[in-house]
Design a protein around this motif. Structure first.
Motif, PDB file in Angstrom:
ATOM      1  N   TYR A 102      57.338 -13.257  26.174  1.00 40.88           N
ATOM      2  CA  TYR A 102      56.361 -12.353  25.559  1.00 40.88           C
ATOM      3  C   TYR A 102      56.256 -11.047  26.331  1.00 40.88           C
ATOM      4  N   VAL A 103      56.155 -11.147  27.651  1.00 38.06           N
ATOM      5  CA  VAL A 103      56.033  -9.945  28.494  1.00 38.06           C
ATOM      6  C   VAL A 103      57.257  -9.049  28.314  1.00 38.06           C
ATOM      7  N   THR A 104      58.437  -9.643  28.310  1.00 36.32           N
ATOM      8  CA  THR A 104      59.675  -8.878  28.144  1.00 36.32           C
ATOM      9  C   THR A 104      59.727  -8.204  26.783  1.00 36.32           C
ATOM     10  N   LYS A 105      59.378  -8.947  25.733  1.00 35.10           N
ATOM     11  CA  LYS A 105      59.406  -8.413  24.373  1.00 35.10           C
ATOM     12  C   LYS A 105      58.412  -7.265  24.205  1.00 35.10           C
ATOM     13  N   ALA A 106      57.184  -7.462  24.675  1.00 36.76           N
ATOM     14  CA  ALA A 106      56.160  -6.426  24.552  1.00 36.76           C
ATOM     15  C   ALA A 106      56.505  -5.201  25.392  1.00 36.76           C
ATOM     16  N   ASP A 107      57.092  -5.431  26.571  1.00 38.88           N
ATOM     17  CA  ASP A 107      57.472  -4.319  27.444  1.00 38.88           C
ATOM     18  C   ASP A 107      58.588  -3.485  26.818  1.00 38.88           C
ATOM     19  N   LEU A 108      59.598  -4.150  26.262  1.00 41.12           N
ATOM     20  CA  LEU A 108      60.693  -3.432  25.603  1.00 41.12           C
ATOM     21  C   LEU A 108      60.194  -2.664  24.382  1.00 41.12           C
ATOM     22  N   TYR A 109      59.236  -3.238  23.671  1.00 41.88           N
ATOM     23  CA  TYR A 109      58.654  -2.567  22.499  1.00 41.88           C
ATOM     24  C   TYR A 109      57.975  -1.260  22.908  1.00 41.88           C
ATOM     25  N   PHE A 222      49.531  -6.970  31.931  1.00 46.31           N
ATOM     26  CA  PHE A 222      48.387  -7.075  31.024  1.00 46.31           C
ATOM     27  C   PHE A 222      47.495  -5.837  31.134  1.00 46.31           C
ATOM     28  N   ARG A 223      47.316  -5.357  32.349  1.00 48.29           N
ATOM     29  CA  ARG A 223      46.527  -4.130  32.508  1.00 48.29           C
ATOM     30  C   ARG A 223      47.219  -2.957  31.826  1.00 48.29           C
ATOM     31  N   VAL A 261      45.815  -9.480  19.518  1.00 46.65           N
ATOM     32  CA  VAL A 261      45.777 -10.927  19.273  1.00 46.65           C
ATOM     33  C   VAL A 261      46.820 -11.623  20.142  1.00 46.65           C
ATOM     34  N   GLU A 262      48.028 -11.090  20.193  1.00 50.30           N
ATOM     35  CA  GLU A 262      49.087 -11.664  21.032  1.00 50.30           C
ATOM     36  C   GLU A 262      48.721 -11.587  22.510  1.00 50.30           C
ATOM     37  N   LEU A 263      48.170 -10.448  22.911  1.00 50.77           N
ATOM     38  CA  LEU A 263      47.793 -10.263  24.309  1.00 50.77           C
ATOM     39  C   LEU A 263      46.752 -11.292  24.734  1.00 50.77           C
ATOM     40  N   VAL A 264      45.737 -11.506  23.899  1.00 51.01           N
ATOM     41  CA  VAL A 264      44.693 -12.488  24.213  1.00 51.01           C
ATOM     42  C   VAL A 264      45.296 -13.891  24.263  1.00 51.01           C
ATOM     43  N   LYS A 265      46.163 -14.203  23.314  1.00 48.84           N
ATOM     44  CA  LYS A 265      46.795 -15.527  23.257  1.00 48.84           C
ATOM     45  C   LYS A 265      47.573 -15.828  24.535  1.00 48.84           C
ATOM     46  N   ILE A 366      37.205 -10.346  25.819  1.00 48.23           N
ATOM     47  CA  ILE A 366      37.546  -9.855  27.152  1.00 48.23           C
ATOM     48  C   ILE A 366      38.673 -10.685  27.763  1.00 48.23           C
ATOM     49  N   VAL A 367      39.603  -9.997  28.387  1.00 48.61           N
ATOM     50  CA  VAL A 367      40.706 -10.651  29.095  1.00 48.61           C
ATOM     51  C   VAL A 367      40.362 -10.687  30.586  1.00 48.61           C
ATOM     52  N   VAL A 368      40.278 -11.881  31.133  1.00 54.17           N
ATOM     53  CA  VAL A 368      39.990 -12.040  32.562  1.00 54.17           C
ATOM     54  C   VAL A 368      40.579 -13.361  33.012  1.00 54.17           C
TER      55      VAL A 368
END
Length: 402
Positions: A102-109, A222-223, A261-265, A366-368
């Motif tokens: 997920y991190v790789t996919k979102a970062d490349l996007y 995430f930040r 939604v993806e980030l929270v998940k 909130i993301v924590v």
């Protein structure tokens, strides 16, 4: 020269996590598909786990010597956390892999953007991740080298110690205090024990560095994703000079909602994998900081005091980095709701405002990150742990004075 070496850690397919994923694979946390290599790494993990068990056995034999007991205790508890980290990472391998994907996919996007402001933010965060990764690796292996060199240094530097070892009134200083099924006070037994102890120290250091830097970089991601999402929300309707079509506005609204939604998940999945470890580590760190601070005060040898201080710095830094980055994510998540209101929403039709309100409602999640069900990973929590460690230190100091 150094730049060329560091360049080998990079992976164009993983521009953010390249060095971290390579470290996870090198130390066997991400198990390879090859069956031989897979079981080789599992056997290496088992050897270090067995070594950690021998450290607990050795506690019984050194319980009469307070200095040896405290020294054993602080290293054994840190080794226990390392074993738990690796064990949970292996058991929850599929979850960790999904987080990495997920991190790789979102970062490349995000890196496909042409917005100079967003590109600058992405580059800054990438450079920051590299700095914290390499500095943490340096700090950890400085600590490992100090632990390994310490017995040699004491033997060479102290004539009294050498004489005491020769006449039998003192024993060899071990790399890491542990039990072995043979006499480690003979030269051959001591060398054999030191080899095993050094192996465990090096491999355990690899575990800690690969896991911790991986987790820290994901926190930074995430930040960064939250800050980039805020920028995108502020540009949903474009600007006053450029009127955006209805389809484009709706596409941007849906994209921002989907990403959050993806980030929270995945942040919750990440927290579920990390939270039990951090709960254990907070307890261990409190004891370790207390013990190390006490050893600094009773140690008379300046060099030995310096080495113990370096160990204390590593322990404090390790916990602080987790709390600091989790604190950053918490504040970035709280500020995200301002993004939609930074757009030109006031100039748009009511139907858009309703959609914007739904988006803001989504951002209220909130993301924590947490340490078990008891507390959140924040700077305030870090300060509380330091206060607790100081209280334990005071209690230990007073009990020894009586």
């Amino acid at each position: 020269m150094l730049k060329k070496i560091l360049q080998k850690f990079e992976n164009p397919k993983r521009p953010l996590l390249g060095p971290n994923v390579k470290a996870l694979r090198f130390w066997g946390l991400l198990l390879p598909k090859n069956v031989f290599k897979k079981y080789f790494y599992i056997s290496m993990h088992i050897l270090v786990t067995v070594f950690t068990a021998t450290e607990y056995i050795d506690v019984w034999f050194v319980k009469s010597d307070m200095n040896l007991l405290l020294n054993n205790l602080k290293i054994t508890m840190l080794a226990t956390v390392s074993v738990v980290k690796v064990s949970t990472f292996l058991f929850w391998q599929k979850y960790w892999k999904s987080i990495i994907d997920y991190v790789t996919k979102a970062d490349l996007y995000q890196r496909r953007t042409t917005d100079p402001k967003k590109l600058g933010l992405i580059n800054d965060f990438t450079k920051y991740c590299r700095k914290i990764t390499y500095l943490y690796w340096s700090l950890m292996y400085t600590t490992v080298i100090i632990v390994m060199v310490q017995p040699i240094f004491k033997f060479v530097a102290s004539e009294t110690y050498r004489e005491n070892v020769r006449n039998g009134t003192d024993t060899y200083l071990q790399v890491v205090s542990s039990w072995v099924p043979f006499n480690k006070n003979t030269m051959i037994g001591y060398l054999a024990a030191s080899v095993y102890q050094s192996y465990a120290a090096i491999y355990g250091g690899g575990w800690i560095t690969s896991f911790d830097t991986h987790a820290m970089v994901i926190m930074v991601f995430f930040r960064a994703e939250l800050e980039l999402l805020r920028i995108d929300c502020s540009e949903i309707f474009g600007n006053e000079a450029n009127d955006i079509e209805h389809e484009v506005v709706m596409s941007r609204l849906k994209d921002c909602h989907r990403r959050h939604v993806e980030l929270v998940k995945y942040s919750r999945l990440f927290d579920s994998c990390l939270s039990p470890i951090m709960l254990l580590y907070m307890f261990v760190c409190s004891v370790m900081l207390c013990v190390t601070a006490y050893q600094i005060t009773i140690e008379t040898n300046p060099m030995q005091r310096f080495l113990t201080t370096e160990y204390l710095v590593f322990g404090v830094a390790q916990l602080f980095i987790y709390c600091w980055h989790s604190n950053d994510v918490l504040f970035a998540s709280g500020d995200l709701s301002q993004g939609p209101y930074e757009s030109i929403w006031w100039s748009k039709d009511v139907k858009y405002r309703k959609d914007l309100f739904l988006l803001v409602a989504q951002f209220k999640k909130i993301v924590v990150f947490s340490a078990g069900p008891f507390t959140k990973l924040t700077v305030a929590t870090f300060i509380s742990i330091l206060k607790g460690a100081y209280s334990y230190y005071t209690l230990l100091s007073q009990s020894q004075m009586k």
